[in-house]
Design an enzyme around this catalytic site. Sequence first.
Site, short mmCIF file in Angstrom:
data_model
loop_
_atom_site.label_atom_id
_atom_site.label_comp_id
_atom_site.label_asym_id
_atom_site.label_seq_id
_atom_site.Cartn_x
_atom_site.Cartn_y
_atom_site.Cartn_z
N ASP A 72 -8.31 38.34 -38.03
CA ASP A 72 -9.62 38.92 -38.68
C ASP A 72 -9.76 40.39 -38.71
O ASP A 72 -8.67 41.31 -38.41
CB ASP A 72 -10.69 38.16 -37.60
N ASN A 98 -17.85 32.75 -26.09
CA ASN A 98 -18.83 31.76 -26.73
C ASN A 98 -17.76 30.71 -27.48
O ASN A 98 -18.53 29.94 -28.01
CB ASN A 98 -19.85 32.39 -27.92
C1 GLP Z 1 -12.77 39.07 -30.78
C2 GLP Z 1 -11.78 38.73 -31.91
C3 GLP Z 1 -10.98 37.44 -31.77
C4 GLP Z 1 -10.74 37.78 -29.99
C5 GLP Z 1 -11.87 37.26 -29.27
C6 GLP Z 1 -11.63 37.46 -27.87
O1 GLP Z 1 -14.11 39.37 -31.18
N1 GLP Z 1 -12.47 38.77 -33.30
O2 GLP Z 1 -9.88 37.62 -32.32
O3 GLP Z 1 -9.63 36.73 -29.87
O4 GLP Z 1 -13.16 37.84 -29.66
O5 GLP Z 1 -11.84 39.05 -27.44
P1 GLP Z 1 -11.05 39.91 -26.36
O6 GLP Z 1 -9.52 39.34 -26.28
O7 GLP Z 1 -11.54 41.27 -26.56
O8 GLP Z 1 -11.70 39.29 -25.15
#
Ligand code: GLP
Length: 265
Positions: free
Chosen positions: A68, A137
């Site tokens: 993403d 979430n």
């Molecule tokens: C983010 C990203 C995801 C990621 C998730 C967890 O917003 N778009 O690809 O896996 O949310 O993020 P984090 O690893 O910082 O907790």
Amino acid sequence: MMRVEIWPNKTAVGWRAARIVRQQLARYPNSVFAMPTGMTPLEMYRFLVKWHGAGKLDASHARFFNLDEFVGLPRGAPGTYFRYMQERFWGPLALRPDQFDIPRGWADDLEAECRRYDAAIQRCGGLDLALVGLGANGHIGFNEPGTDPRVGTHVVELSPSSRKAQLPWFQGREDRVPNRALTMGIASILSAERVLMLVWGRGKARAVAKALLGAIDPAVPASLLRTHSHFTVLLDREAAAWYLRLRGRMYGGRVLGPHIACRPD
Ligand code: GLP
């Protein structure tokens, strides 16, 4: 089939994920990967870079597609996943530009960009290993709760909680966090030969229990990964806490999860 591995801490989760990537590269050097960003995979990238530096990892024939990217920020601007990957993986591994790709959130025509991205993945023969993190979430990539699981790469409106989770990357300034993103779809992730989800920290414990033990439902996008025939989950003890408790209750106190000793090198 789902396999759950519980590791002592986030370093061990990162080490194990990096080992899986290294094994995949050793067995199939021209593998095609989906790569995550965020806090979760930082340790994994650290190990991969270290092993590459020590000559223990050869990624020169592989292709890496990011999951993403934010919409509306210039290419490589602070806070973008492009910048994150450049600094932590593409750059240190000296990957050639044709070896990595990311949805171009800076494109003028976002719909055309989504189609370009899906076609680029197809041209490489599809994904071999998709690595994903888990949002608090239940999102994967930026597939927010309720996303149609059949779609490929698409534009998403970020939920308030997902935007808040991004604050550390934007100096705590909510006004700087984009409202939209491009993400691979759940269908794209599920089309991979193997899916690996990494999760650590107590902040994710509820989401883990929902995703792994609750209903398989688009309301919890990560729960859909349980329909995949080769789905592995790496958890640290904190992220596993609710999962173990509820699973113990559901299965009469028998908790069989593998507890594997960690030897990060
Ligand atoms: C983010 C990203 C995801 C990621 C998730 C967890 O917003 N778009 O690809 O896996 O949310 O993020 P984090 O690893 O910082 O907790």
